[in-house]
Design an enzyme around this catalytic site. Sequence first.
Site, PDB file in Angstrom:
ATOM      1  N   GLY A  66       0.998  -1.086   0.110  1.00 51.82           N
ATOM      2  CA  GLY A  66      -0.084   0.100   0.080  1.00 51.82           C
ATOM      3  C   GLY A  66       0.844   1.299  -0.083  1.00 51.82           C
ATOM      4  O   GLY A  66       2.070   1.339   0.145  1.00 51.82           O
ATOM      5  N   THR A  67       0.243   2.444  -0.016  1.00 50.08           N
ATOM      6  CA  THR A  67       0.947   3.783  -0.050  1.00 50.08           C
ATOM      7  C   THR A  67       0.185   4.666   0.838  1.00 50.08           C
ATOM      8  O   THR A  67      -1.123   4.810   0.811  1.00 50.08           O
ATOM      9  CB  THR A  67       0.783   4.243  -1.313  1.00 50.08           C
ATOM     10  N   VAL A  68       0.813   5.162   1.798  1.00 50.36           N
ATOM     11  CA  VAL A  68       0.115   6.099   2.796  1.00 50.36           C
ATOM     12  C   VAL A  68       1.131   7.433   3.000  1.00 50.36           C
ATOM     13  O   VAL A  68       2.425   6.885   3.093  1.00 50.36           O
ATOM     14  CB  VAL A  68      -0.542   5.649   4.039  1.00 50.36           C
ATOM     15  N   SER A 116      -1.130  -0.813  -5.113  1.00 51.52           N
ATOM     16  CA  SER A 116      -1.676   0.591  -4.540  1.00 51.52           C
ATOM     17  C   SER A 116      -2.512   0.724  -5.726  1.00 51.52           C
ATOM     18  O   SER A 116      -2.342   0.417  -6.790  1.00 51.52           O
ATOM     19  CB  SER A 116      -0.649   1.685  -4.483  1.00 51.52           C
ATOM     20  N   GLU A 150      -4.015   5.418  -0.496  1.00 47.38           N
ATOM     21  CA  GLU A 150      -4.802   4.793  -1.853  1.00 47.38           C
ATOM     22  C   GLU A 150      -5.699   3.685  -1.027  1.00 47.38           C
ATOM     23  O   GLU A 150      -5.755   3.615   0.012  1.00 47.38           O
ATOM     24  CB  GLU A 150      -3.949   4.300  -2.586  1.00 47.38           C
TER      25      GLU A 150
END
EC number: 3.4.25.1
Length: 213
Positions: A18-20, A187, A34
């Site tokens: 994931g991406t944060v 993502s 995302e």
Amino acid sequence: MVFIAVFNGVFAMSSLPGTVLGIKAVNGVVIAGEKRLTYDGYVLSKNTRKVHPITKHVGIGFAGLVGDAQFIIRALRMEAENYELQLGREIRVRGLAKILSLILYSYKLAPLMTEVVVGGFDEKGPQIYVLDPVGSLIEDKYVALGSGGPIALGIIEKEYREDIDVDEAEKLAVSAIREAIERDAVSGDGVDVLRITEEGYSLREYMFRRETS
């Protein structure tokens, strides 16, 4: 950020899926993530929210396992509610981040598989903190975590300014995650943005799909 764990004396190293990201502005903070949830090569959900308010003025974002993150969210909300009941005021941003650091460290032998951004606004102004799965706590102006984090971080570093405001920070966050989605297979599918200012928090959703040729 790369996560390193030890299991039976063997080191395991990987980026959490994931991406944060989190960005500190002059008048608030932005935490964005995302929406894609994957497992073993499959897309399980295209509508997973990875940013969450904890109080009116503090929120978190996570990359990694959703179940572990949900445990963290419940624990932090309970701690924040207890703090306010006992002391009659909202917990400070760093105070909540330190509680999370202790929670994560207490599981160091079987780590919660999440990287967390804690951000918010209190009497000390806007603040962003980043924590790894074993509780390391660092304050910064901006952070990007997860498998798409290095891509997003490159965009932020290019565009970030010391005088950026929260509206500009939101645009930068969406742009950075969009770029990460283009390169990171786990993502995708949109961005949730949590804005926190002196007035409180707001949530916004941006939906888009990976472009195909």
